[in-house]
Design an enzyme around this catalytic site. Structure first.
Site: not given
Ligand SMILES: C[S@@+](CC[C@H](N)C(=O)[O-])C[C@H]1O[C@@H](n2cnc3c(N)ncnc32)[C@H](O)[C@@H]1O
Length: 380
Positions: A33, A95-98
Protein backbone atom coordinates in the site's frame (compact mmCIF):
# COMPACT_ATOMS: atom_id res chain seq x y z
CA UNK A 1 2.64 -3.13 11.92
CA UNK A 2 5.68 -4.13 9.85
CA UNK A 3 5.31 -6.65 7.02
CA UNK A 4 6.54 -10.19 7.78
CA UNK A 5 7.72 -12.53 5.00
CA UNK A 6 6.37 -10.10 2.41
CA UNK A 7 2.84 -10.40 3.83
CA UNK A 8 1.66 -7.51 6.02
CA UNK A 9 0.70 -8.54 9.55
CA UNK A 10 -2.94 -7.55 9.04
CA UNK A 11 -3.20 -10.00 6.11
CA UNK A 12 -1.89 -13.06 7.97
CA UNK A 13 -5.27 -13.99 9.57
CA UNK A 14 -6.95 -13.80 6.14
CA UNK A 15 -4.51 -16.41 4.80
CA UNK A 16 -4.82 -18.56 7.95
CA UNK A 17 -8.62 -18.59 7.59
CA UNK A 18 -8.27 -19.53 3.91
CA UNK A 19 -10.07 -16.35 2.83
CA UNK A 20 -7.32 -15.53 0.36
CA UNK A 21 -6.22 -18.28 -2.00
CA UNK A 22 -2.62 -18.95 -2.93
CA UNK A 23 -1.23 -16.28 -5.17
CA UNK A 24 -2.42 -13.33 -3.12
CA UNK A 25 0.83 -13.30 -1.07
CA UNK A 26 2.72 -12.40 -4.25
CA UNK A 27 0.11 -9.80 -5.18
CA UNK A 28 0.41 -8.07 -1.80
CA UNK A 29 4.19 -8.28 -1.98
CA UNK A 30 4.27 -6.79 -5.50
CA UNK A 31 2.14 -3.73 -4.70
CA UNK A 32 2.36 -2.81 -1.00
CA UNK A 33 0.00 0.00 0.00
CA UNK A 34 2.77 2.48 0.77
CA UNK A 35 3.64 2.72 -2.95
CA UNK A 36 0.27 4.40 -3.51
CA UNK A 37 0.26 6.94 -0.71
CA UNK A 38 1.26 10.62 -0.84
CA UNK A 39 3.85 12.03 1.58
CA UNK A 40 1.20 13.78 3.67
CA UNK A 41 -1.36 11.32 5.04
CA UNK A 42 -4.10 11.33 7.68
CA UNK A 43 -4.41 7.82 9.17
CA UNK A 44 -7.32 7.03 11.48
CA UNK A 45 -6.10 6.33 15.01
CA UNK A 46 -8.49 3.54 16.01
CA UNK A 47 -7.62 4.15 19.68
CA UNK A 48 -9.39 7.50 19.81
CA UNK A 49 -11.24 7.67 16.48
CA UNK A 50 -9.29 10.77 15.41
CA UNK A 51 -7.29 11.42 12.26
CA UNK A 52 -3.57 12.09 12.73
CA UNK A 53 -1.37 14.14 10.46
CA UNK A 54 1.72 12.22 9.35
CA UNK A 55 4.26 13.88 7.08
CA UNK A 56 6.84 11.59 5.54
CA UNK A 57 9.45 14.36 5.39
CA UNK A 58 9.21 14.95 9.15
CA UNK A 59 8.59 11.40 10.36
CA UNK A 60 9.65 8.79 7.77
CA UNK A 61 9.50 5.85 10.21
CA UNK A 62 6.06 6.86 11.49
CA UNK A 63 4.85 7.32 7.91
CA UNK A 64 5.99 3.79 6.95
CA UNK A 65 4.43 2.27 10.06
CA UNK A 66 1.05 3.92 9.39
CA UNK A 67 1.21 3.14 5.67
CA UNK A 68 1.48 -0.57 6.48
CA UNK A 69 -1.06 -0.50 9.33
CA UNK A 70 -4.59 -1.88 9.08
CA UNK A 71 -6.31 1.49 9.22
CA UNK A 72 -8.00 3.72 6.66
CA UNK A 73 -5.83 6.64 5.57
CA UNK A 74 -7.39 9.84 4.29
CA UNK A 75 -5.53 11.29 1.31
CA UNK A 76 -7.88 14.17 0.41
CA UNK A 77 -10.26 16.37 2.42
CA UNK A 78 -13.18 18.48 1.29
CA UNK A 79 -13.00 17.78 -2.45
CA UNK A 80 -9.52 19.22 -2.73
CA UNK A 81 -10.67 22.53 -1.20
CA UNK A 82 -8.54 21.86 1.85
CA UNK A 83 -5.06 23.20 2.49
CA UNK A 84 -2.57 22.77 5.30
CA UNK A 85 -1.54 19.78 7.35
CA UNK A 86 -4.48 19.67 9.78
CA UNK A 87 -7.33 17.27 9.01
CA UNK A 88 -10.24 18.91 7.13
CA UNK A 89 -13.97 18.39 7.65
CA UNK A 90 -15.05 15.72 5.16
CA UNK A 91 -12.76 12.91 3.94
CA UNK A 92 -13.23 12.77 0.16
CA UNK A 93 -10.55 10.30 -0.90
CA UNK A 94 -8.69 7.66 1.05
CA UNK A 95 -6.89 4.35 1.06
CA UNK A 96 -9.50 2.10 2.64
CA UNK A 97 -8.79 -0.17 5.61
CA UNK A 98 -6.58 -2.91 4.11
CA UNK A 99 -8.20 -5.94 5.77
CA UNK A 100 -11.63 -4.71 4.64
CA UNK A 101 -10.32 -4.21 1.09
CA UNK A 102 -8.91 -7.73 1.09
CA UNK A 103 -12.18 -9.21 2.43
CA UNK A 104 -13.96 -7.51 -0.47
CA UNK A 105 -11.38 -8.78 -2.96
CA UNK A 106 -11.87 -12.29 -1.54
CA UNK A 107 -15.66 -11.90 -2.02
CA UNK A 108 -15.01 -10.72 -5.57
CA UNK A 109 -13.12 -13.94 -6.32
CA UNK A 110 -10.91 -12.50 -9.04
CA UNK A 111 -8.93 -14.88 -11.23
CA UNK A 112 -6.18 -14.36 -13.79
CA UNK A 113 -7.68 -13.20 -17.09
CA UNK A 114 -10.78 -11.58 -15.57
CA UNK A 115 -11.82 -8.17 -16.84
CA UNK A 116 -12.44 -5.99 -13.82
CA UNK A 117 -14.00 -2.56 -13.20
CA UNK A 118 -12.65 -0.91 -10.02
CA UNK A 119 -15.09 1.88 -9.14
CA UNK A 120 -13.72 4.62 -6.87
CA UNK A 121 -10.07 3.99 -7.73
CA UNK A 122 -8.73 6.64 -5.32
CA UNK A 123 -5.02 6.16 -4.71
CA UNK A 124 -4.94 3.34 -7.28
CA UNK A 125 -4.01 0.69 -4.70
CA UNK A 126 -7.08 -1.50 -5.25
CA UNK A 127 -6.68 -1.10 -9.02
CA UNK A 128 -3.08 -2.26 -8.67
CA UNK A 129 -4.00 -5.28 -6.53
CA UNK A 130 -6.65 -6.27 -9.06
CA UNK A 131 -4.33 -5.74 -12.02
CA UNK A 132 -1.54 -7.84 -10.54
CA UNK A 133 -4.06 -10.58 -9.75
CA UNK A 134 -6.07 -10.47 -13.02
CA UNK A 135 -3.26 -9.54 -15.40
CA UNK A 136 -1.89 -6.58 -17.34
CA UNK A 137 -4.46 -4.57 -19.26
CA UNK A 138 -7.51 -6.27 -17.75
CA UNK A 139 -8.49 -3.69 -15.12
CA UNK A 140 -10.11 -0.27 -15.46
CA UNK A 141 -10.38 2.05 -12.45
CA UNK A 142 -12.94 4.88 -12.44
CA UNK A 143 -12.32 7.94 -10.28
CA UNK A 144 -14.49 11.07 -9.93
CA UNK A 145 -11.66 13.48 -9.09
CA UNK A 146 -9.25 14.26 -11.94
CA UNK A 147 -6.34 15.15 -9.63
CA UNK A 148 -6.76 11.97 -7.61
CA UNK A 149 -6.93 9.99 -10.87
CA UNK A 150 -3.75 11.62 -12.20
CA UNK A 151 -1.86 10.75 -9.01
CA UNK A 152 -3.12 7.15 -9.21
CA UNK A 153 -1.94 6.87 -12.83
CA UNK A 154 1.51 8.13 -11.82
CA UNK A 155 1.79 5.63 -8.96
CA UNK A 156 0.61 2.72 -11.11
CA UNK A 157 3.23 3.60 -13.72
CA UNK A 158 5.96 3.92 -11.06
CA UNK A 159 4.98 0.47 -9.72
CA UNK A 160 5.06 -0.90 -13.30
CA UNK A 161 1.42 -1.96 -13.12
CA UNK A 162 -0.56 -1.85 -16.37
CA UNK A 163 -4.09 -0.72 -15.60
CA UNK A 164 -6.24 2.10 -16.96
CA UNK A 165 -7.68 4.90 -14.80
CA UNK A 166 -10.52 6.95 -16.26
CA UNK A 167 -12.15 10.04 -14.79
CA UNK A 168 -15.93 10.02 -14.41
CA UNK A 169 -18.93 9.10 -12.31
CA UNK A 170 -18.48 5.46 -11.40
CA UNK A 171 -22.27 5.15 -11.62
CA UNK A 172 -21.87 5.21 -15.40
CA UNK A 173 -19.37 2.36 -15.28
CA UNK A 174 -17.08 2.35 -18.29
CA UNK A 175 -18.84 0.83 -21.27
CA UNK A 176 -15.76 0.80 -23.52
CA UNK A 177 -14.06 -1.79 -21.29
CA UNK A 178 -17.10 -4.04 -20.89
CA UNK A 179 -18.25 -6.76 -20.52
CA UNK A 180 -16.66 -7.20 -17.09
CA UNK A 181 -16.31 -10.41 -15.13
CA UNK A 182 -16.08 -8.48 -11.88
CA UNK A 183 -17.15 -5.02 -10.67
CA UNK A 184 -15.92 -3.72 -7.33
CA UNK A 185 -16.81 -0.39 -5.73
CA UNK A 186 -15.13 1.19 -2.67
CA UNK A 187 -17.56 4.03 -1.93
CA UNK A 188 -21.04 3.68 -0.49
CA UNK A 189 -23.98 3.68 -2.92
CA UNK A 190 -27.69 4.25 -2.27
CA UNK A 191 -28.60 2.04 -5.21
CA UNK A 192 -26.72 -0.23 -7.57
CA UNK A 193 -26.25 1.72 -10.80
CA UNK A 194 -27.94 -0.06 -13.74
CA UNK A 195 -24.74 0.43 -15.81
CA UNK A 196 -22.84 -1.98 -13.54
CA UNK A 197 -25.40 -4.67 -14.31
CA UNK A 198 -25.58 -4.10 -18.05
CA UNK A 199 -21.77 -3.92 -18.32
CA UNK A 200 -21.23 -7.22 -16.47
CA UNK A 201 -21.36 -10.51 -18.32
CA UNK A 202 -23.84 -13.22 -17.22
CA UNK A 203 -22.44 -15.01 -14.19
CA UNK A 204 -20.26 -12.01 -13.33
CA UNK A 205 -20.04 -10.64 -9.79
CA UNK A 206 -20.57 -7.14 -8.35
CA UNK A 207 -19.28 -6.33 -4.83
CA UNK A 208 -20.15 -2.93 -3.35
CA UNK A 209 -20.93 -1.18 -0.06
CA UNK A 210 -24.64 -0.35 -0.14
CA UNK A 211 -26.37 1.97 2.30
CA UNK A 212 -29.63 3.73 2.96
CA UNK A 213 -30.47 7.37 3.56
CA UNK A 214 -31.00 6.68 7.26
CA UNK A 215 -27.40 5.83 8.18
CA UNK A 216 -23.90 5.73 6.74
CA UNK A 217 -23.51 2.32 8.37
CA UNK A 218 -24.21 0.20 5.31
CA UNK A 219 -23.21 -3.31 4.30
CA UNK A 220 -21.20 -4.95 1.55
CA UNK A 221 -23.46 -6.71 -0.94
CA UNK A 222 -22.37 -9.40 -3.38
CA UNK A 223 -24.55 -9.69 -6.49
CA UNK A 224 -24.46 -12.22 -9.31
CA UNK A 225 -25.60 -11.00 -12.73
CA UNK A 226 -28.00 -13.12 -14.80
CA UNK A 227 -30.48 -12.20 -17.55
CA UNK A 228 -29.94 -8.43 -17.29
CA UNK A 229 -30.56 -8.39 -13.52
CA UNK A 230 -28.44 -8.91 -10.41
CA UNK A 231 -29.23 -10.45 -7.06
CA UNK A 232 -27.42 -11.54 -3.90
CA UNK A 233 -26.95 -11.17 -0.18
CA UNK A 234 -25.41 -8.64 2.13
CA UNK A 235 -22.21 -10.00 3.64
CA UNK A 236 -21.00 -7.76 6.46
CA UNK A 237 -21.45 -4.24 7.81
CA UNK A 238 -19.19 -1.62 6.29
CA UNK A 239 -19.00 2.15 6.36
CA UNK A 240 -17.44 3.85 3.34
CA UNK A 241 -17.40 7.44 2.17
CA UNK A 242 -20.49 8.12 0.10
CA UNK A 243 -20.62 8.54 -3.66
CA UNK A 244 -19.83 12.09 -4.69
CA UNK A 245 -22.84 11.81 -7.03
CA UNK A 246 -25.25 10.95 -4.19
CA UNK A 247 -24.42 13.47 -1.50
CA UNK A 248 -27.25 14.27 0.83
CA UNK A 249 -28.62 17.81 0.78
CA UNK A 250 -29.54 18.13 4.45
CA UNK A 251 -33.13 19.30 5.05
CA UNK A 252 -33.63 22.59 6.84
CA UNK A 253 -35.09 22.00 10.31
CA UNK A 254 -37.38 25.04 10.14
CA UNK A 255 -39.00 23.75 6.92
CA UNK A 256 -40.29 20.89 9.09
CA UNK A 257 -40.81 22.38 12.53
CA UNK A 258 -41.50 26.13 12.38
CA UNK A 259 -40.12 28.29 15.18
CA UNK A 260 -42.64 29.25 17.83
CA UNK A 261 -43.75 28.53 21.35
CA UNK A 262 -44.25 24.86 22.12
CA UNK A 263 -44.88 22.08 19.66
CA UNK A 264 -46.98 22.50 16.53
CA UNK A 265 -50.64 21.55 16.99
CA UNK A 266 -51.43 17.84 17.03
CA UNK A 267 -48.04 16.70 18.33
CA UNK A 268 -48.87 14.99 21.61
CA UNK A 269 -46.04 13.57 23.68
CA UNK A 270 -45.80 9.74 23.75
CA UNK A 271 -43.31 7.43 25.39
CA UNK A 272 -41.14 4.92 23.55
CA UNK A 273 -39.38 1.74 24.63
CA UNK A 274 -36.59 2.22 22.11
CA UNK A 275 -33.22 3.58 23.22
CA UNK A 276 -30.65 5.79 21.51
CA UNK A 277 -28.43 2.75 20.87
CA UNK A 278 -31.22 1.33 18.65
CA UNK A 279 -30.39 4.03 16.10
CA UNK A 280 -26.98 2.47 15.42
CA UNK A 281 -25.84 -0.96 14.30
CA UNK A 282 -28.07 -3.59 12.76
CA UNK A 283 -31.41 -2.02 13.62
CA UNK A 284 -30.36 1.28 12.00
CA UNK A 285 -29.77 -0.71 8.79
CA UNK A 286 -33.25 -2.24 9.18
CA UNK A 287 -34.82 1.21 9.70
CA UNK A 288 -33.14 2.33 6.49
CA UNK A 289 -34.63 -0.65 4.64
CA UNK A 290 -38.13 -0.56 6.05
CA UNK A 291 -38.78 3.15 6.72
CA UNK A 292 -37.68 4.55 3.37
CA UNK A 293 -36.73 8.12 2.52
CA UNK A 294 -35.90 9.21 6.09
CA UNK A 295 -32.74 10.87 7.43
CA UNK A 296 -31.81 11.42 11.04
CA UNK A 297 -29.42 13.35 13.21
CA UNK A 298 -28.57 13.01 16.92
CA UNK A 299 -27.62 15.90 19.16
CA UNK A 300 -27.40 15.86 22.95
CA UNK A 301 -29.42 12.65 23.34
CA UNK A 302 -32.16 13.95 21.05
CA UNK A 303 -32.81 12.34 17.69
CA UNK A 304 -34.52 14.24 14.90
CA UNK A 305 -35.97 12.33 11.96
CA UNK A 306 -37.03 14.04 8.72
CA UNK A 307 -38.89 12.51 5.79
CA UNK A 308 -37.47 13.37 2.38
CA UNK A 309 -40.94 12.77 0.93
CA UNK A 310 -43.00 15.65 2.31
CA UNK A 311 -42.45 17.42 5.61
CA UNK A 312 -43.01 14.74 8.27
CA UNK A 313 -40.69 14.76 11.27
CA UNK A 314 -40.16 13.17 14.66
CA UNK A 315 -38.18 14.29 17.71
CA UNK A 316 -37.16 11.63 20.24
CA UNK A 317 -35.73 12.56 23.63
CA UNK A 318 -33.62 9.78 25.08
CA UNK A 319 -32.43 11.49 28.22
CA UNK A 320 -34.22 10.37 31.42
CA UNK A 321 -37.73 9.46 30.15
CA UNK A 322 -37.78 8.36 26.52
CA UNK A 323 -40.51 10.42 24.88
CA UNK A 324 -41.25 11.55 21.37
CA UNK A 325 -43.21 14.07 19.33
CA UNK A 326 -44.00 13.71 15.65
CA UNK A 327 -45.78 15.70 12.98
CA UNK A 328 -46.79 15.57 9.32
CA UNK A 329 -48.54 12.99 7.14
CA UNK A 330 -46.15 10.20 8.06
CA UNK A 331 -45.83 9.20 11.70
CA UNK A 332 -42.12 8.55 11.48
CA UNK A 333 -41.43 7.29 14.98
CA UNK A 334 -44.48 5.01 14.82
CA UNK A 335 -43.00 3.61 11.58
CA UNK A 336 -39.66 3.03 13.36
CA UNK A 337 -41.40 1.27 16.27
CA UNK A 338 -43.36 -0.93 13.83
CA UNK A 339 -40.07 -1.76 12.09
CA UNK A 340 -38.57 -2.76 15.44
CA UNK A 341 -41.50 -5.06 16.19
CA UNK A 342 -41.25 -6.64 12.72
CA UNK A 343 -37.49 -7.14 13.12
CA UNK A 344 -38.03 -8.92 16.45
CA UNK A 345 -40.78 -11.09 14.99
CA UNK A 346 -38.34 -12.20 12.28
CA UNK A 347 -35.77 -13.25 14.93
CA UNK A 348 -33.65 -10.07 14.75
CA UNK A 349 -32.01 -11.06 11.44
CA UNK A 350 -28.48 -9.79 10.77
CA UNK A 351 -27.09 -8.55 7.45
CA UNK A 352 -26.54 -12.03 6.04
CA UNK A 353 -30.29 -12.77 6.00
CA UNK A 354 -30.98 -9.69 3.90
CA UNK A 355 -30.35 -9.41 0.19
CA UNK A 356 -30.82 -7.09 -2.76
CA UNK A 357 -32.15 -7.60 -6.29
CA UNK A 358 -31.88 -5.08 -9.08
CA UNK A 359 -32.92 -5.07 -12.71
CA UNK A 360 -35.04 -3.28 -15.30
CA UNK A 361 -37.98 -3.21 -12.83
CA UNK A 362 -35.97 -1.37 -10.14
CA UNK A 363 -34.18 -2.37 -6.96
CA UNK A 364 -35.62 -4.13 -3.92
CA UNK A 365 -34.18 -5.41 -0.65
CA UNK A 366 -35.47 -8.73 0.71
CA UNK A 367 -35.31 -10.99 3.73
CA UNK A 368 -34.11 -14.59 3.24
CA UNK A 369 -35.39 -14.83 -0.31
CA UNK A 370 -36.00 -12.45 -3.24
CA UNK A 371 -39.65 -13.49 -2.98
CA UNK A 372 -39.90 -11.68 0.39
CA UNK A 373 -39.25 -8.01 -0.33
CA UNK A 374 -38.89 -5.74 2.71
CA UNK A 375 -38.71 -2.48 0.84
CA UNK A 376 -40.50 -1.02 -2.11
CA UNK A 377 -38.66 -1.37 -5.41
CA UNK A 378 -37.08 1.92 -6.44
CA UNK A 379 -37.72 2.51 -10.11
CA UNK A 380 -34.67 3.03 -12.27
C1 LIG B 1 -12.61 5.17 -0.07
S1 LIG B 1 -11.84 5.79 -1.52
C2 LIG B 1 -11.32 4.22 -2.18
C3 LIG B 1 -9.94 4.21 -2.75
C4 LIG B 1 -9.38 2.85 -3.12
N1 LIG B 1 -10.21 2.12 -4.08
C5 LIG B 1 -9.17 2.00 -1.88
O1 LIG B 1 -10.02 1.14 -1.61
O2 LIG B 1 -8.19 2.19 -1.20
C6 LIG B 1 -13.25 6.16 -2.55
C7 LIG B 1 -12.91 6.88 -3.82
O3 LIG B 1 -14.10 6.94 -4.60
C8 LIG B 1 -14.14 8.18 -5.28
N2 LIG B 1 -15.55 8.45 -5.63
C9 LIG B 1 -16.55 8.86 -4.82
N3 LIG B 1 -17.69 8.95 -5.52
C10 LIG B 1 -17.41 8.59 -6.79
C11 LIG B 1 -18.17 8.45 -7.96
N4 LIG B 1 -19.48 8.70 -7.99
N5 LIG B 1 -17.54 8.04 -9.09
C12 LIG B 1 -16.21 7.75 -9.10
N6 LIG B 1 -15.44 7.86 -8.01
C13 LIG B 1 -16.02 8.26 -6.86
C14 LIG B 1 -13.54 9.16 -4.29
O4 LIG B 1 -13.06 10.30 -4.97
C15 LIG B 1 -12.45 8.31 -3.64
O5 LIG B 1 -11.23 8.50 -4.29
Amino acid sequence: MSPANGVPEWAAPLFRRGRLPTGWEQVLGAVPRHLFLPDLIWPLDAGNGLYLTVDRAQDPAGWTAWADADVPIVTQWDDCGHTGPEPGSLPTSSASEPSLVMEMLADLDVHPGHRVLDVGAGTGWTTALLAVRAGAGTVVGVEWDAEVAAAARGRLAAANVHARIVVGDGGDGFAAGSPYDRVQCTYGVLRIPPAWVTQTRPGGVIVAPWRTRFTHQGAVVELVVEDGAASGRFIRPAEFMQSRAERQVWPSHTDYVPHGDGWPEGTAESSTELRLRDLTGMFAFVIGLTVPGVVHTVENDTAWLYSLRGRSWAAVFFEDAEVYHQGGDRRLWDEVQAAHEWWHQQGRPDHARFGLSTGPGGEAAWLDDPGQPVAEASTP
